[in-house]
Design an enzyme around this catalytic site. Structure first.
Site, mmCIF file in Angstrom:
data_model
loop_
_atom_site.group_PDB
_atom_site.id
_atom_site.type_symbol
_atom_site.label_atom_id
_atom_site.label_comp_id
_atom_site.label_asym_id
_atom_site.label_seq_id
_atom_site.Cartn_x
_atom_site.Cartn_y
_atom_site.Cartn_z
ATOM 1 C CE LYS A 62 -7.642 0.211 3.461
ATOM 2 N NZ LYS A 62 -6.652 1.005 3.764
ATOM 3 C CB CYS A 98 -3.916 -1.911 4.492
ATOM 4 S SG CYS A 98 -2.916 -1.440 5.834
ATOM 5 C CD GLU A 137 -2.785 0.950 2.569
ATOM 6 O OE1 GLU A 137 -4.031 1.281 2.462
ATOM 7 O OE2 GLU A 137 -2.363 0.708 3.438
#
Length: 325
Positions: free
Chosen positions: A158, A200, A83
């Site tokens: 995301k 993440c 990321e």
């Protein structure tokens, strides 16, 4: 779990992260991966990057490109970057100003890099100006997957945005400048196995990993930028849990080190096997670790403890994602 507005600095001369059980003697022509098939010949090799990005996009590009070329020389068929591999800005204004569309110049350079090196690239956490940029003035946190021709084969945005506040330690509000993604992307067939894409903070939500497993995933990816407080407490245990419950390989590229005056990233990029064992891990500093993907072993684990067949959707429902093609 860094929202992309927090800056992450990158010295070159990266030491290689020590890979547990790294196969000796792997060589190949300069910047050309053998990109082996998953079921033929030697087991496919995956390289996992650990970097320290800054707002300097050129510096970050040079460092990441160096890692990709090194991984290709060692025979990796898939190279994973974390990321914020492109940059992480000092503040929201800078983060938004530096963002690009997926068809912009930076992704064009990575597409050429994939072609030059003959590798798949997992680019996790690209600051994307989407088609709605002109109206929303907000970006997407996008995990882009490129095949060796340089073609974009998948883009996962995301879905879980990192809004957390640890009193006196960490404050993040990713949703203040980022649009959440709206879908889970079907796993993608690669020479290493069927790849499921996450980013993440998604790591904290087992529903997405179980949905990807149900859709056919064999490898789950979590390119990340964990902070030191959350990483030291939760990073490895969460990654191992996702591997055990899904019976997948888990690959987690990471940001590491001092990113700016107010930010340190945890690092510890690693690979976990379907039994839950850490089979490769980066230590301090920037670099790479490597792991062979053994799909025969994965299917043995699934046969011996067939948890997927033992689930009780009649009691607690089913989470699902589109099936892998």
């Amino acid at each position: 779990e860094n929202p992309l507005g927090f800056p992450l600095g990158f010295p070159l001369g990266f030491p290689l992260g020590f890979p547990l059980g790294f196969p000796p003697g792997l060589t190949s022509p300069p910047c050309h991966s053998r990109c082996r098939g998953a079921m033929a010949g030697p087991r496919p090799l995956v390289a996992v990057g650990q970097v320290t990005s800054t707002p300097d996009k050129e510096q970050n590009w040079a460092a990441c490109a160096g890692l990709v070329r090194e991984a290709a020389r060692r025979g990796a068929c898939l190279v994973c970057l974390p990321e914020g591999f492109d940059y992480i800005g000092c503040d929201t204004a800078q983060t938004l100003r530096l963002a690009e569309p997926l068809d912009g110049p930076l992704m064009g350079r990575y597409a050429q890099l994939a072609r030059d090196c003959g590798v798949w690239l997992s680019l996790g956490g690209f600051h994307e100006r989407g088609q709605d940029w002109e109206t929303t003035r907000r970006i997407y946190n996008c995990h882009a997957l490129l095949e060796p021709t340089g073609r974009l084969v998948a883009a996962y945005r995301k879905t879980h945005l990192c809004d957390v506040e640890l009193e006196g330690r960490v404050t993040m509000r990713e949703s203040s400048f980022t649009n959440p993604g709206t879908e889970i992307v079907p796993p993608v067939s690669t020479p290493a196995g069927k790849l499921g894409l996450s980013i993440c903070y998604d790591l904290r939500f087992p529903e997405i990993s179980l949905a990807l497993r149900r859709a056919g995933a064999e490898i789950l990816t979590y390119p990340s930028a964990f902070t030191v407080p959350t990483g030291s407490a939760h990073w490895e245990v969460l990654l191992r849990a996702r591997a055990i419950e899904s019976q997948c390989y888990v690959v987690a590229a990471a940001q590491t080190g001092k990113n700016h005056e107010h930010r340190m990233s945890y690092g510890h990029a690693l690979v976990v096997d379907p039994w839950g064992a850490v089979v490769a891990q980066c230590h301090e500093g920037t670099g790479l670790c490597y792991a062979e993907i053994d799909l025969e072993y994965l299917h043995r684990v699934r046969r011996e403890i067939p948890v997927n067949n033992h689930r009780r959707p009649d009691l607690y429902g089913t989470v699902a994602a589109p099936l892998a093609p």
